[in-house]
Design an enzyme around this catalytic site. Structure first.
Site, PDB file in Angstrom:
ATOM      1  N   ASP A  84       1.178  -1.594   0.254  1.00  0.00           N
ATOM      2  CA  ASP A  84       0.138   0.107   0.144  1.00  0.00           C
ATOM      3  C   ASP A  84       1.334   1.293  -0.124  1.00  0.00           C
ATOM      4  O   ASP A  84       1.945   1.207   1.362  1.00  0.00           O
ATOM      5  CB  ASP A  84      -1.078  -0.139   1.417  1.00  0.00           C
ATOM      6  N   VAL A  85       0.344   2.319  -0.806  1.00  0.00           N
ATOM      7  CA  VAL A  85       1.657   3.613  -1.064  1.00  0.00           C
ATOM      8  C   VAL A  85       0.938   3.990   0.262  1.00  0.00           C
ATOM      9  O   VAL A  85       2.428   5.398   0.455  1.00  0.00           O
ATOM     10  CB  VAL A  85       1.603   4.188  -2.594  1.00  0.00           C
ATOM     11  N   TYR A 110     -10.297  14.936  -4.558  1.00  0.00           N
ATOM     12  CA  TYR A 110      -9.515  14.371  -5.671  1.00  0.00           C
ATOM     13  C   TYR A 110      -9.223  15.822  -6.308  1.00  0.00           C
ATOM     14  O   TYR A 110      -7.854  16.188  -7.110  1.00  0.00           O
ATOM     15  CB  TYR A 110     -10.596  13.911  -6.915  1.00  0.00           C
TER      16      TYR A 110
HETATM   17  N1  LIG Z   1      -9.677   6.277 -14.845  1.00  0.00           N
HETATM   18  C1  LIG Z   1      -9.393   7.827 -15.178  1.00  0.00           C
HETATM   19  O1  LIG Z   1     -10.140   8.399 -16.196  1.00  0.00           O
HETATM   20  C2  LIG Z   1      -8.535   8.770 -15.392  1.00  0.00           C
HETATM   21  C3  LIG Z   1      -8.466   9.953 -15.122  1.00  0.00           C
HETATM   22  C4  LIG Z   1      -7.538  11.163 -14.771  1.00  0.00           C
HETATM   23  C5  LIG Z   1      -6.379  10.453 -14.322  1.00  0.00           C
HETATM   24  N2  LIG Z   1      -6.314   8.936 -14.013  1.00  0.00           N
HETATM   25  C6  LIG Z   1      -5.066   8.677 -12.814  1.00  0.00           C
HETATM   26  O2  LIG Z   1      -4.365   7.782 -13.485  1.00  0.00           O
HETATM   27  C7  LIG Z   1      -4.189   6.742 -12.191  1.00  0.00           C
HETATM   28  C8  LIG Z   1      -4.996   5.248 -12.419  1.00  0.00           C
HETATM   29  O3  LIG Z   1      -5.600   5.763 -12.845  1.00  0.00           O
HETATM   30  P1  LIG Z   1      -6.442   4.318 -13.104  1.00  0.00           P
HETATM   31  O4  LIG Z   1      -7.833   4.874 -13.251  1.00  0.00           O
HETATM   32  O5  LIG Z   1      -5.335   3.110 -14.216  1.00  0.00           O
HETATM   33  O6  LIG Z   1      -7.536   3.477 -11.886  1.00  0.00           O
HETATM   34  P2  LIG Z   1      -7.714   1.909 -11.749  1.00  0.00           P
HETATM   35  O7  LIG Z   1      -8.317   1.896 -10.705  1.00  0.00           O
HETATM   36  O8  LIG Z   1      -7.839   1.185 -12.888  1.00  0.00           O
HETATM   37  O9  LIG Z   1      -5.823   1.173 -11.196  1.00  0.00           O
HETATM   38  C9  LIG Z   1      -5.282   1.957  -9.731  1.00  0.00           C
HETATM   39  C10 LIG Z   1      -4.219   0.734  -9.440  1.00  0.00           C
HETATM   40  O10 LIG Z   1      -3.992   1.465  -8.187  1.00  0.00           O
HETATM   41  C11 LIG Z   1      -3.798   0.830  -7.368  1.00  0.00           C
HETATM   42  N3  LIG Z   1      -4.056   1.273  -5.743  1.00  0.00           N
HETATM   43  C12 LIG Z   1      -5.233   2.307  -5.596  1.00  0.00           C
HETATM   44  N4  LIG Z   1      -4.524   2.786  -4.269  1.00  0.00           N
HETATM   45  C13 LIG Z   1      -3.430   1.509  -3.898  1.00  0.00           C
HETATM   46  C14 LIG Z   1      -2.683   2.184  -2.707  1.00  0.00           C
HETATM   47  N5  LIG Z   1      -2.790   2.941  -2.079  1.00  0.00           N
HETATM   48  N6  LIG Z   1      -1.412   1.588  -3.054  1.00  0.00           N
HETATM   49  C15 LIG Z   1      -0.818   1.036  -3.536  1.00  0.00           C
HETATM   50  N7  LIG Z   1      -1.473   0.323  -5.079  1.00  0.00           N
HETATM   51  C16 LIG Z   1      -2.532   0.910  -5.059  1.00  0.00           C
HETATM   52  C17 LIG Z   1      -5.474  -0.252  -7.415  1.00  0.00           C
HETATM   53  O11 LIG Z   1      -5.587  -1.339  -6.457  1.00  0.00           O
HETATM   54  C18 LIG Z   1      -5.660  -0.637  -8.791  1.00  0.00           C
HETATM   55  O12 LIG Z   1      -4.257  -1.670  -9.341  1.00  0.00           O
HETATM   56  C19 LIG Z   1      -4.829   8.037 -11.215  1.00  0.00           C
HETATM   57  O13 LIG Z   1      -4.038   7.964 -10.260  1.00  0.00           O
HETATM   58  C20 LIG Z   1      -5.688   8.072 -11.596  1.00  0.00           C
HETATM   59  O14 LIG Z   1      -6.410   8.560 -10.303  1.00  0.00           O
HETATM   60  C21 LIG Z   1      -7.387   8.057 -14.090  1.00  0.00           C
END
Ligand SMILES: NC(=O)c1ccc[n+]([C@@H]2O[C@H](COP(=O)([O-])OP(=O)(O)OC[C@H]3O[C@@H](n4cnc5c(N)ncnc54)[C@H](O)[C@@H]3O)[C@@H](O)[C@H]2O)c1
Length: 251
Positions: free
Chosen positions: A62-63, A155
């Site tokens: 967990d980060v 967020y």
């Molecule tokens: N999906 C979108 O539309 C979008 C848009 C803009 C920014 N983002 C950003 O992109 C990044 C990735 O998002 P995504 O859409 O791939 O999400 P996702 O939920 O598909 O993947 C995120 C991953 O991070 C892991 N994670 C979450 N909290 C954690 C923790 N405390 N410690 C370790 N691992 C953890 C989860 O288990 C998951 O595997 C995020 O920072 C998100 O804010 C996503």
């Protein structure tokens, strides 16, 4: 083709979505990747699907756990050598909650994952990079890093903060060989919102955003941007934010 041969990359949130696509892109470009996620199951699937298994190692962590930050860097170093590239990618949503519905627990959770953890990981990775005179950070920001209605307050603040961290690190350490840049994805089809459906008030905000949204990206539409920023092709970029949203925010 973008070349990361000989480079060691540490990617957080690597088990799903954008992070998972980043792992595939980095490994294909020749990097050795140390992938971190809180989900052991997701990491298992990641390992099973990778084209070059010897180029990947994983850590379930967990980060937000300060002890895990040191473990990530030590693990990557022990397996592959010094870390050249850190991708602060793990992130969570806040159910689009406006300030009047936001309690301290929500605020703390979202800021903890999206902002405090990248700060800690960057701080911990810096000394070795500075000693070696080189290092790259790629931070997954969001269009919520510069707009006010693309997430709830936690967020939005966390992603504004991550952009601030990106720029401060670039400004402070750029002259000593450190590059720190960010990506602002628009809407990407991942499981990010799966465990965090918008609250009622959040839906009203979300509907406005949906009205002009281009087709959603996949993680593999965003990964090439991370690959570029991590590579020498981006040697003249520092403190930059690349918006990858199919023009959503210029409408
Ligand atoms: N999906 C979108 O539309 C979008 C848009 C803009 C920014 N983002 C950003 O992109 C990044 C990735 O998002 P995504 O859409 O791939 O999400 P996702 O939920 O598909 O993947 C995120 C991953 O991070 C892991 N994670 C979450 N909290 C954690 C923790 N405390 N410690 C370790 N691992 C953890 C989860 O288990 C998951 O595997 C995020 O920072 C998100 O804010 C996503």
């Amino acid at each position: 083709m973008t070349d990361l041969n000989g480079q060691v990359a540490l990617i957080t949130g690597a088990g799903a979505g954008i992070g998972c696509a980043m792992v595939a892109a980095f490994v294909a470009a020749g990097a050795r990747v140390f992938a971190v996620d809180r989900s052991g199951e997701a990491l298992e699937a990641l390992r099973a699907g990778v084209a070059t298994p010897e180029a990947l190692d994983t850590l379930e962590a967990d980060v937000t756990d300060p002890a895990a930050i040191a473990a990530m860097l030590a693990g990557a170093q022990a397996r592959f050598g010094p870390v050249d590239i850190v991708c602060n990618n793990a992130g969570i949503l806040d159910r689009m909650m406006p300030l009047d519905e936001t309690d301290d627990a929500m605020w703390g959770r979202v800021l903890g994952v999206n902002l405090t953890a990248p700060m800690r990981l960057t701080r911990a990775a810096l000394p070795d990079m500075l000693a070696r005179g080189r290092g790259v950070f790629v931070n997954t920001c969001s269009i919520a890093s510069f707009q006010g209605g693309r997430g709830g307050v936690s967020y939005t603040v966390s992603k504004h903060g991550l952009l601030g961290l990106t720029r401060a690190v670039a400004a402070t350490y750029g002259a000593r060989g450190i590059r720190c840049n960010a990506i602002a994805p628009g809407s990407v089809k991942t499981d990010l919102a799966a465990g965090a459906p918008p609250s009622d008030a959040g839906w009203e905000l979300r509907k406005k955003g949906l009205a002009t949204r281009p087709p959603q990206a996949g993680g593999d539409d965003i990964a090439p941007v991370a690959l570029f920023l991590a590579s020498e092709d981006a040697r003249y970029l520092n403190g930059a934010l690349i918006v990858a949203d199919a023009g959503w925010t210029v409408y």
